[in-house]
Design a protein around this motif. Structure first.
Motif, PDB file in Angstrom:
ATOM      1  N   VAL A   1      64.828  43.539 -47.183  1.00  0.00           N
ATOM      2  CA  VAL A   1      63.553  43.874 -46.562  1.00  0.00           C
ATOM      3  C   VAL A   1      63.736  43.954 -45.046  1.00  0.00           C
ATOM      4  O   VAL A   1      64.382  43.099 -44.443  1.00  0.00           O
ATOM      5  N   LYS A   2      63.152  45.005 -44.454  1.00  0.00           N
ATOM      6  CA  LYS A   2      63.264  45.156 -42.994  1.00  0.00           C
ATOM      7  C   LYS A   2      62.368  44.129 -42.292  1.00  0.00           C
ATOM      8  O   LYS A   2      61.409  43.622 -42.891  1.00  0.00           O
ATOM      9  N   PRO A   3      62.667  43.813 -41.005  1.00  0.00           N
ATOM     10  CA  PRO A   3      61.895  42.770 -40.306  1.00  0.00           C
ATOM     11  C   PRO A   3      60.391  43.039 -40.291  1.00  0.00           C
ATOM     12  O   PRO A   3      59.592  42.122 -40.509  1.00  0.00           O
ATOM     13  N   LEU A   4      60.016  44.316 -40.077  1.00  0.00           N
ATOM     14  CA  LEU A   4      58.593  44.631 -40.027  1.00  0.00           C
ATOM     15  C   LEU A   4      57.937  44.381 -41.382  1.00  0.00           C
ATOM     16  O   LEU A   4      56.867  43.769 -41.476  1.00  0.00           O
ATOM     17  N   GLY A   5      58.647  44.836 -42.443  1.00  0.00           N
ATOM     18  CA  GLY A   5      58.139  44.602 -43.792  1.00  0.00           C
ATOM     19  C   GLY A   5      58.001  43.118 -44.068  1.00  0.00           C
ATOM     20  O   GLY A   5      57.033  42.665 -44.682  1.00  0.00           O
ATOM     21  N   GLU A   6      58.994  42.346 -43.578  1.00  0.00           N
ATOM     22  CA  GLU A   6      58.952  40.901 -43.781  1.00  0.00           C
ATOM     23  C   GLU A   6      57.717  40.296 -43.111  1.00  0.00           C
ATOM     24  O   GLU A   6      57.020  39.467 -43.697  1.00  0.00           O
ATOM     25  N   PHE A   7      57.440  40.800 -41.895  1.00  0.00           N
ATOM     26  CA  PHE A   7      56.271  40.305 -41.167  1.00  0.00           C
ATOM     27  C   PHE A   7      54.990  40.573 -41.957  1.00  0.00           C
ATOM     28  O   PHE A   7      54.157  39.684 -42.143  1.00  0.00           O
ATOM     29  N   TYR A   8      54.877  41.799 -42.450  1.00  0.00           N
ATOM     30  CA  TYR A   8      53.662  42.153 -43.187  1.00  0.00           C
ATOM     31  C   TYR A   8      53.535  41.322 -44.455  1.00  0.00           C
ATOM     32  O   TYR A   8      52.442  40.840 -44.779  1.00  0.00           O
ATOM     33  N   LEU A   9      54.667  41.150 -45.156  1.00  0.00           N
ATOM     34  CA  LEU A   9      54.617  40.357 -46.386  1.00  0.00           C
ATOM     35  C   LEU A   9      54.217  38.926 -46.071  1.00  0.00           C
ATOM     36  O   LEU A   9      53.375  38.341 -46.755  1.00  0.00           O
ATOM     37  N   GLU A  10      54.823  38.357 -44.998  1.00  0.00           N
ATOM     38  CA  GLU A  10      54.514  36.981 -44.617  1.00  0.00           C
ATOM     39  C   GLU A  10      53.020  36.813 -44.350  1.00  0.00           C
ATOM     40  O   GLU A  10      52.420  35.805 -44.688  1.00  0.00           O
ATOM     41  N   ASN A  11      52.445  37.834 -43.686  1.00  0.00           N
ATOM     42  CA  ASN A  11      51.080  37.671 -43.210  1.00  0.00           C
ATOM     43  C   ASN A  11      50.026  38.240 -44.139  1.00  0.00           C
ATOM     44  O   ASN A  11      48.834  38.132 -43.862  1.00  0.00           O
ATOM     45  N   SER A  12      50.452  38.902 -45.222  1.00  0.00           N
ATOM     46  CA  SER A  12      49.424  39.429 -46.117  1.00  0.00           C
ATOM     47  C   SER A  12      49.552  38.857 -47.514  1.00  0.00           C
ATOM     48  O   SER A  12      48.587  38.900 -48.276  1.00  0.00           O
ATOM     49  N   TYR A  13      50.721  38.348 -47.878  1.00  0.00           N
ATOM     50  CA  TYR A  13      50.833  37.834 -49.240  1.00  0.00           C
ATOM     51  C   TYR A  13      51.183  36.345 -49.256  1.00  0.00           C
ATOM     52  O   TYR A  13      50.489  35.563 -49.877  1.00  0.00           O
ATOM     53  N   PHE A  14      52.236  35.986 -48.532  1.00  0.00           N
ATOM     54  CA  PHE A  14      52.562  34.566 -48.452  1.00  0.00           C
ATOM     55  C   PHE A  14      51.724  33.966 -47.324  1.00  0.00           C
ATOM     56  O   PHE A  14      50.747  34.540 -46.900  1.00  0.00           O
ATOM     57  N   GLY A  15      52.097  32.807 -46.855  1.00  0.00           N
ATOM     58  CA  GLY A  15      51.372  32.261 -45.715  1.00  0.00           C
ATOM     59  C   GLY A  15      50.011  31.707 -46.082  1.00  0.00           C
ATOM     60  O   GLY A  15      49.412  32.113 -47.079  1.00  0.00           O
ATOM     61  N   ASP A  16      49.527  30.774 -45.248  1.00  0.00           N
ATOM     62  CA  ASP A  16      48.268  30.092 -45.566  1.00  0.00           C
ATOM     63  C   ASP A  16      47.057  30.931 -45.227  1.00  0.00           C
ATOM     64  O   ASP A  16      45.997  30.785 -45.809  1.00  0.00           O
ATOM     65  N   TYR A  17      47.200  31.812 -44.249  1.00  0.00           N
ATOM     66  CA  TYR A  17      46.025  32.541 -43.776  1.00  0.00           C
ATOM     67  C   TYR A  17      45.971  33.956 -44.325  1.00  0.00           C
ATOM     68  O   TYR A  17      45.421  34.855 -43.712  1.00  0.00           O
ATOM     69  N   SER A  18      46.570  34.170 -45.464  1.00  0.00           N
ATOM     70  CA  SER A  18      46.606  35.530 -45.997  1.00  0.00           C
ATOM     71  C   SER A  18      45.541  35.713 -47.065  1.00  0.00           C
ATOM     72  O   SER A  18      44.934  34.758 -47.550  1.00  0.00           O
ATOM     73  N   ALA A  19      45.340  36.989 -47.407  1.00  0.00           N
ATOM     74  CA  ALA A  19      44.373  37.293 -48.456  1.00  0.00           C
ATOM     75  C   ALA A  19      44.940  37.002 -49.827  1.00  0.00           C
ATOM     76  O   ALA A  19      44.236  37.078 -50.815  1.00  0.00           O
ATOM     77  N   LYS A  20      46.238  36.697 -49.895  1.00  0.00           N
ATOM     78  CA  LYS A  20      46.927  36.412 -51.149  1.00  0.00           C
ATOM     79  C   LYS A  20      46.808  37.572 -52.138  1.00  0.00           C
ATOM     80  O   LYS A  20      46.778  37.377 -53.341  1.00  0.00           O
ATOM     81  N   SER A  21      46.716  38.775 -51.599  1.00  0.00           N
ATOM     82  CA  SER A  21      46.588  39.919 -52.492  1.00  0.00           C
ATOM     83  C   SER A  21      47.970  40.455 -52.819  1.00  0.00           C
ATOM     84  O   SER A  21      48.736  40.774 -51.915  1.00  0.00           O
ATOM     85  N   PRO A  22      48.300  40.562 -54.104  1.00  0.00           N
ATOM     86  CA  PRO A  22      49.607  41.128 -54.453  1.00  0.00           C
ATOM     87  C   PRO A  22      49.703  42.615 -54.105  1.00  0.00           C
ATOM     88  O   PRO A  22      50.793  43.155 -54.019  1.00  0.00           O
ATOM     89  N   GLU A  23      48.565  43.252 -53.907  1.00  0.00           N
ATOM     90  CA  GLU A  23      48.563  44.651 -53.508  1.00  0.00           C
ATOM     91  C   GLU A  23      48.542  44.675 -51.981  1.00  0.00           C
ATOM     92  O   GLU A  23      47.495  44.754 -51.337  1.00  0.00           O
ATOM     93  N   VAL A  24      49.750  44.580 -51.391  1.00  0.00           N
ATOM     94  CA  VAL A  24      49.851  44.369 -49.949  1.00  0.00           C
ATOM     95  C   VAL A  24      49.310  45.566 -49.174  1.00  0.00           C
ATOM     96  O   VAL A  24      48.768  45.413 -48.076  1.00  0.00           O
ATOM     97  N   ILE A  25      49.437  46.754 -49.778  1.00  0.00           N
ATOM     98  CA  ILE A  25      49.010  47.954 -49.057  1.00  0.00           C
ATOM     99  C   ILE A  25      47.511  47.913 -48.762  1.00  0.00           C
ATOM    100  O   ILE A  25      47.071  48.185 -47.641  1.00  0.00           O
TER     101      ILE A  25
END
Lengths: 251, 119
Positions: A29-53
């Motif tokens: 995974v590229k760094p930018l993709g990693e950032f988006y995944l961290e902040n939209s799927y993992f992480g405490d403050y995310s929407a926890k949506s598996p549909e990251v798009i």
């Protein structure tokens, strides 16, 4: 003969190219993709949506999406303006011509079944928008097919007689727009940024994943797009004769 | 059991391919709108519904496949929807063409006129 040679050459070329130039598989995974995944799927403050798009579309690029939606609504408002009518003309447009022969029975029956199915499927597309590909716009577009089918198989008058006329569609569309605006503004109250999901809306309710604000956005967009398209379809379904009468075109 | 399902599904998919081919040839070669409409419907019912049911059977028979019941169910439902919608669409097209008198109407046999003549 020449055409066959060309066809076979083309086919061979395409197949060879497809074989030789295979799509490179990403290794990590590229760094930018990693950032988006961290902040939209993992992480405490995310929407926890598996549909990251969907998550990125509504939360990280929310303003972008907002303006895209605005373009769509401007298009609808534009068509409504083109078709603006006075009160008497509206009434004229709504009166049903008498000598209309209905379509054959199989068409009407099948339309009823399929309209019910379309309603279910479009609601499913929209309300699963935070889980699967799809979302409000796609669901709304699917929803708009239902009134279109009714217009084709019965008539626009059948739709209007059952309570879905242009005004109602516009009201529904405005409710949808208002909902989107409110959901976008709510984070401001608690000091977050506009159109930001985290961590204002709960990601889960009763253990059921709803993806924070995503489900609200999807639902309201579903309503707005479906009703907006319906309003335009109702206008487009006005018979030509009536417009000729209104505009005073001589035969 | 899974082998029976596999062969049944495969045969249905092959039938679908053949129907699609015949439909395409008919669409190119048939003389007028109504018969071409028939060819198109052969292409949708035989070429889409039958292979969709075939895919459903295949998926049911494939034990290794993840989500096989979902795939089978979706194929089956899609098949039923196409099975309902295609004849209705063809009816609507034929009715509209006949009603608007857009297509030349030279029937060899006219059952409807015979029935109406009997009334």
């Amino acid at each position: 003969m020449k055409r066959w040679v060309t066809l076979i050459l083309l086919l061979t070329a395409v197949i060879t190219l497809a074989y030789v130039f295979q799509v490179p598989q990403p290794e990590d995974v590229k760094p930018l993709g990693e950032f988006y995944l961290e902040n939209s799927y993992f992480g405490d403050y995310s929407a926890k949506s598996p549909e990251v798009i969907t998550s990125i579309l509504w939360d990280y690029r929310g303003i972008d999406t907002l303006f895209e939606t605005a373009v769509f609504f401007l298009a609808i408002i534009g068509s409504l303006t083109v078709f603006r009518l006075t009160k008497e003309q509206e009434k004229e447009v709504k009166t049903e011509p008498t000598q209309v022969e209905p379509l054959p029975l199989p068409i009407r029956t099948v339309t009823k079944v399929i309209v019910a199915m379309i309603l279910a499927v479009s609601a499913s597309i929209a309300l699963h928008g935070h889980l699967t590909p799809g979302g409000g716009f796609q669901g709304g577009s699917a929803l708009a097919v239902a009134p279109l089918l009714i217009i084709a198989a019965y008539s626009k008058y059948a739709l209007e007689k059952n309570g879905l006329d242009k005004t109602r569609a516009l009201i529904l569309r405005s409710i949808g727009l208002l909902g989107i605006a409110l959901v976008a503004l709510v984070p401001l109250l608690s000091g977050s940024y506009i159109m930001q999901n985290q961590p204002v809306f709960p990601a889960e309710i009763n253990g059921q994943l709803i993806g924070g604000s995503l489900i609200y956005y999807n639902f309201f967009e579903f309503l707005a797009v479906g009703a907006g398209f319906t309003a335009v379809f109702l206008l487009l379904a006005i018979p030509e004769e009536k417009f000729k009468k209104i505009l005073g075109v001589r035969r | 059991m899974s082998e029976i399902l596999f062969y049944l599904g495969a045969v249905m998919i092959i039938i679908g391919g053949i129907c699609d081919l015949f439909g395409a040839i008919g669409l190119l070669r048939f003389p007028n709108f109504y018969v071409r409409l028939h060819a198109a419907t052969v292409g949708t019912i035989g070429g889409a519904v039958v292979p969709l049911f075939g895919v459903a059977l295949l998926a049911l028979g494939a034990d290794f496949l993840p989500h096989r019941y979902a795939i089978a169910g979706a194929s089956f439902i899609t098949g039923i929807i196409v099975l309902l919608a295609a004849p209705a669409g063809a009816t609507a097209l034929a009715y509209a063409a006949h009603k608007a008198r857009l297509v030349e109407w030279k029937p060899k046999v006219d059952h409807l006129a015979e029935v109406r003549g009997d009334d």
